[in-house]
Design a protein around this motif. Structure first.
Motif, PDB file in Angstrom:
ATOM      1  N   UNK A  68      -7.952 -30.849 -30.086  1.00  0.00           N
ATOM      2  CA  UNK A  68      -8.745 -31.618 -31.047  1.00  0.00           C
ATOM      3  C   UNK A  68      -7.927 -32.100 -32.245  1.00  0.00           C
ATOM      4  N   UNK A  69      -6.634 -31.718 -32.334  1.00  0.00           N
ATOM      5  CA  UNK A  69      -5.774 -32.266 -33.373  1.00  0.00           C
ATOM      6  C   UNK A  69      -5.168 -33.577 -32.880  1.00  0.00           C
ATOM      7  N   UNK A  70      -5.518 -34.663 -33.531  1.00  0.00           N
ATOM      8  CA  UNK A  70      -5.017 -35.986 -33.161  1.00  0.00           C
ATOM      9  C   UNK A  70      -5.144 -36.911 -34.358  1.00  0.00           C
ATOM     10  N   UNK A  71      -4.543 -38.081 -34.245  1.00  0.00           N
ATOM     11  CA  UNK A  71      -4.640 -39.050 -35.338  1.00  0.00           C
ATOM     12  C   UNK A  71      -6.091 -39.438 -35.587  1.00  0.00           C
ATOM     13  N   UNK A  72      -6.447 -39.526 -36.856  1.00  0.00           N
ATOM     14  CA  UNK A  72      -7.816 -39.888 -37.220  1.00  0.00           C
ATOM     15  C   UNK A  72      -7.986 -41.405 -37.146  1.00  0.00           C
ATOM     16  N   UNK A  73      -8.971 -41.906 -36.390  1.00  0.00           N
ATOM     17  CA  UNK A  73      -9.205 -43.353 -36.333  1.00  0.00           C
ATOM     18  C   UNK A  73      -9.498 -43.921 -37.716  1.00  0.00           C
ATOM     19  N   UNK A  74      -9.128 -45.169 -37.920  1.00  0.00           N
ATOM     20  CA  UNK A  74      -9.313 -45.807 -39.231  1.00  0.00           C
ATOM     21  C   UNK A  74     -10.763 -45.762 -39.695  1.00  0.00           C
ATOM     22  N   UNK A  75     -11.695 -45.901 -38.747  1.00  0.00           N
ATOM     23  CA  UNK A  75     -13.107 -45.908 -39.126  1.00  0.00           C
ATOM     24  C   UNK A  75     -13.509 -44.566 -39.753  1.00  0.00           C
ATOM     25  N   UNK A  76     -13.033 -43.473 -39.161  1.00  0.00           N
ATOM     26  CA  UNK A  76     -13.345 -42.157 -39.716  1.00  0.00           C
ATOM     27  C   UNK A  76     -12.597 -41.912 -41.020  1.00  0.00           C
ATOM     28  N   UNK A  77     -11.358 -42.413 -41.106  1.00  0.00           N
ATOM     29  CA  UNK A  77     -10.616 -42.303 -42.357  1.00  0.00           C
ATOM     30  C   UNK A  77     -11.383 -42.975 -43.489  1.00  0.00           C
ATOM     31  N   UNK A  78     -11.918 -44.173 -43.203  1.00  0.00           N
ATOM     32  CA  UNK A  78     -12.643 -44.916 -44.233  1.00  0.00           C
ATOM     33  C   UNK A  78     -13.874 -44.143 -44.714  1.00  0.00           C
ATOM     34  N   UNK A  79     -14.608 -43.564 -43.767  1.00  0.00           N
ATOM     35  CA  UNK A  79     -15.794 -42.781 -44.148  1.00  0.00           C
ATOM     36  C   UNK A  79     -15.412 -41.599 -45.037  1.00  0.00           C
ATOM     37  N   UNK A  80     -14.282 -40.943 -44.692  1.00  0.00           N
ATOM     38  CA  UNK A  80     -13.819 -39.813 -45.498  1.00  0.00           C
ATOM     39  C   UNK A  80     -13.424 -40.276 -46.893  1.00  0.00           C
ATOM     40  N   UNK A  81     -12.658 -41.368 -46.968  1.00  0.00           N
ATOM     41  CA  UNK A  81     -12.210 -41.862 -48.269  1.00  0.00           C
ATOM     42  C   UNK A  81     -13.391 -42.263 -49.152  1.00  0.00           C
ATOM     43  N   UNK A  82     -14.388 -42.920 -48.559  1.00  0.00           N
ATOM     44  CA  UNK A  82     -15.554 -43.342 -49.336  1.00  0.00           C
ATOM     45  C   UNK A  82     -16.342 -42.116 -49.831  1.00  0.00           C
ATOM     46  N   UNK A  83     -16.387 -41.080 -49.007  1.00  0.00           N
ATOM     47  CA  UNK A  83     -17.075 -39.846 -49.418  1.00  0.00           C
ATOM     48  C   UNK A  83     -16.322 -39.184 -50.571  1.00  0.00           C
ATOM     49  N   UNK A  84     -14.986 -39.128 -50.453  1.00  0.00           N
ATOM     50  CA  UNK A  84     -14.186 -38.527 -51.512  1.00  0.00           C
ATOM     51  C   UNK A  84     -14.213 -39.357 -52.795  1.00  0.00           C
ATOM     52  N   UNK A  85     -14.359 -40.681 -52.640  1.00  0.00           N
ATOM     53  CA  UNK A  85     -14.356 -41.575 -53.805  1.00  0.00           C
ATOM     54  C   UNK A  85     -15.533 -41.311 -54.742  1.00  0.00           C
ATOM     55  N   UNK A  86     -16.577 -40.695 -54.208  1.00  0.00           N
ATOM     56  CA  UNK A  86     -17.747 -40.391 -55.050  1.00  0.00           C
ATOM     57  C   UNK A  86     -17.408 -39.355 -56.122  1.00  0.00           C
ATOM     58  N   UNK A  87     -16.429 -38.484 -55.817  1.00  0.00           N
ATOM     59  CA  UNK A  87     -16.102 -37.390 -56.732  1.00  0.00           C
ATOM     60  C   UNK A  87     -14.691 -37.449 -57.299  1.00  0.00           C
ATOM     61  N   UNK A  88     -13.785 -38.171 -56.620  1.00  0.00           N
ATOM     62  CA  UNK A  88     -12.377 -38.139 -57.028  1.00  0.00           C
ATOM     63  C   UNK A  88     -11.859 -39.549 -57.274  1.00  0.00           C
ATOM     64  N   UNK A  89     -11.435 -39.803 -58.523  1.00  0.00           N
ATOM     65  CA  UNK A  89     -11.008 -41.147 -58.940  1.00  0.00           C
ATOM     66  C   UNK A  89      -9.880 -41.743 -58.098  1.00  0.00           C
ATOM     67  N   UNK A  90      -8.854 -40.959 -57.664  1.00  0.00           N
ATOM     68  CA  UNK A  90      -7.752 -41.568 -56.897  1.00  0.00           C
ATOM     69  C   UNK A  90      -8.190 -42.230 -55.591  1.00  0.00           C
ATOM     70  N   UNK A  91      -9.386 -41.908 -55.086  1.00  0.00           N
ATOM     71  CA  UNK A  91      -9.851 -42.498 -53.839  1.00  0.00           C
ATOM     72  C   UNK A  91     -10.763 -43.702 -54.067  1.00  0.00           C
ATOM     73  N   UNK A  92     -11.089 -44.010 -55.326  1.00  0.00           N
ATOM     74  CA  UNK A  92     -12.047 -45.078 -55.609  1.00  0.00           C
ATOM     75  C   UNK A  92     -11.422 -46.452 -55.456  1.00  0.00           C
ATOM     76  N   UNK A  93     -12.278 -47.433 -55.211  1.00  0.00           N
ATOM     77  CA  UNK A  93     -11.846 -48.812 -55.044  1.00  0.00           C
ATOM     78  C   UNK A  93     -11.300 -49.361 -56.348  1.00  0.00           C
ATOM     79  N   UNK A  94     -10.409 -50.338 -56.220  1.00  0.00           N
ATOM     80  CA  UNK A  94      -9.884 -51.001 -57.397  1.00  0.00           C
ATOM     81  C   UNK A  94     -10.865 -52.028 -57.940  1.00  0.00           C
TER      82      UNK A  94
END
Length: 430
Positions: A223-249
């Protein structure tokens, strides 16, 4: 508590355990003593991935498995839903805050010994007990006694040496450390079979302990493999709610684009792409133990900032200790110099290039300038960060070259490695 009273308590506890054993003695269940294996950890099962992998591999090959240990952290979902794996929880005992520390430590060891012995007598009789070491005090001696009584075979999986881990806190010359070393070597010799994590440890066990072991390298699970871009985006958007470095410009406020600092989603067609001027994401997972020195990374990041101040065109860096990433950094230094960092194994499984701090047998996992880089201090790490991230995120960057090499390599996975090294022991000796 007076010494005679303590001895009476210990004797009473052991007598109770033996009595329970005789009351519960019965023929093996439907799977028989040949088929059942107890995989035991005197630690948190959720933070013992290698032992969880053992349990899954044994179950996949038809063995009934009793997985025994603390349940502070939930095991992997594959463990929880496997009908052949039965989890037996062991309560984690706290140190008594009474009397000298040596008294507290001895009291805890005695209590753990009684608890573990009692628990192992209650489970269905296994043909093998596969025990993780460390921690080995008191689990090796207790498990050996259980194996004698229940006619089981003892297998120790050596991840490291417990006494070298203790020496990080107390020092090599401390009496407790010296007793632990004597104990580990004495009772380790009483095992029937042994596995270890490196060839260097295999040689050390043979030379210094007269223990023959089979090397079973840690390998990434399937189950360890590269994370698809779609899942990466969902993770980043979730983290962006709480952490400024992940927020959109603020450069784009288009309503049809959902943007994080690293990726953007075109809402019209569902396509996810990486932001061209995105920062690099550096990951360094940790076990928060004394054998990791994060000051090395912090000093290297200071040097990295100086490179940028001097005009070298380098990307911004976002550093986290978990998640999808562009680069991994490992700061693990083995207490014995004979084990390997599992975090690097998992990173390689996700095709993530790694910079790892040097120690004695790291070369068995990280091949410098082939599948990663090895550094010795913060200055060397800073130079490697600069070298890898020049031209980032284009295909001309050295980081991209490393990732491409990892993708092209045919990495051996845990299941294949386990079947080659471990399965013959159970097939030939059952």
């Amino acid at each position: 508590m007076a010494a005679p009273a303590m001895l009476l308590l210990v004797a009473a506890g052991l007598a109770l355990c033996v009595a329970l054993l005789w009351l519960r003695r019965r023929p093996a269940g439907p799977e028989g003593a040949r088929g059942r294996v107890c995989v035991a950890v005197l630690g948190d099962l959720g933070r013992s991935p290698r032992m969880q992998y053992h349990a899954l591999a044994l179950a996949r090959h038809g063995h009934g498995v009793t997985l025994l240990g603390f349940l502070s952290t939930k095991p992997h979902s594959d463990i929880l839903c496997n009908e052949k794996i039965h989890i037996v929880s062991v309560s984690e005992l706290k140190v008594l805050q009474v009397g000298p520390k040596i008294f507290q430590y001895i009291t805890k060891v005695i209590a753990q010994a009684i608890q573990l012995f009692y628990t192992m007598l209650k489970i269905d009789r296994p043909s093998y007990i596969l025990l993780q070491n460390p921690p080995g005090l008191p689990s090796i001696a207790v498990t050996w006694m259980v194996c004698l009584v229940r006619r089981s075979k003892l297998i120790i999986d050596w991840h490291n040496y417990g006494y070298t881990v203790m020496s990080l806190i107390h020092g090599k010359s401390h009496p407790i450390v010296q007793i632990a070393e004597w104990y580990e070597k004495l009772f380790g010799r009483l095992s029937d079979y042994n596995f270890c994590v490196t060839n260097a440890m295999k040689e050390d066990l043979q030379m210094n302990c007269n223990i023959k072991a089979i090397t079973l390298y840690d390998k990434p699970a399937a189950f360890f493999k590269e994370t698809p871009l779609e899942l990466q985006h969902k993770l980043y958007m979730k983290l962006a709610k709480d952490y400024a470095p992940f927020k959109r410009g603020t450069d784009s406020e288009r309503p049809d684009v959902e943007k994080s600092a690293f990726t953007e989603l075109d809402i019209r067609n569902g396509n996810v792409t990486q932001v061209k001027e995105r920062p690099a994401l550096l990951i360094s997972s940790t076990s928060w133990t004394e054998d990791e020195d994060f000051s090395i990374l912090l000093k290297a990041l200071e040097d990295y900032e100086e490179y940028v101040s001097d005009g070298i065109k380098l990307p911004s860096l976002v550093c986290v200790i978990t998640g999808s990433a562009d680069l991994g950094v490992c700061l693990h230094k083995s207490s014995s110099g004979l084990d390997l960092p599992m975090k690097v194994v998992d990173m390689f499984g996700c095709c993530l290039p790694v910079c790892a701090v040097h120690f004695q047998c790291l070369y068995e996992l990280v091949k410098h300038d082939e599948n990663g880089l090895i550094f010795r201090d913060s200055n060397e790490l800073a130079e490697q960060l600069k070298m890898l991230l020049l031209e980032f995120p284009t295909a001309e960057s050295k980081l991209y070259t490393f990732r491409r090499m990892l993708r092209a390599s045919k990495q051996l996975r845990w299941d294949e490695s386990w079947e080659q090294a471990v399965l013959p022991v159970f097939r030939n000796k059952s």
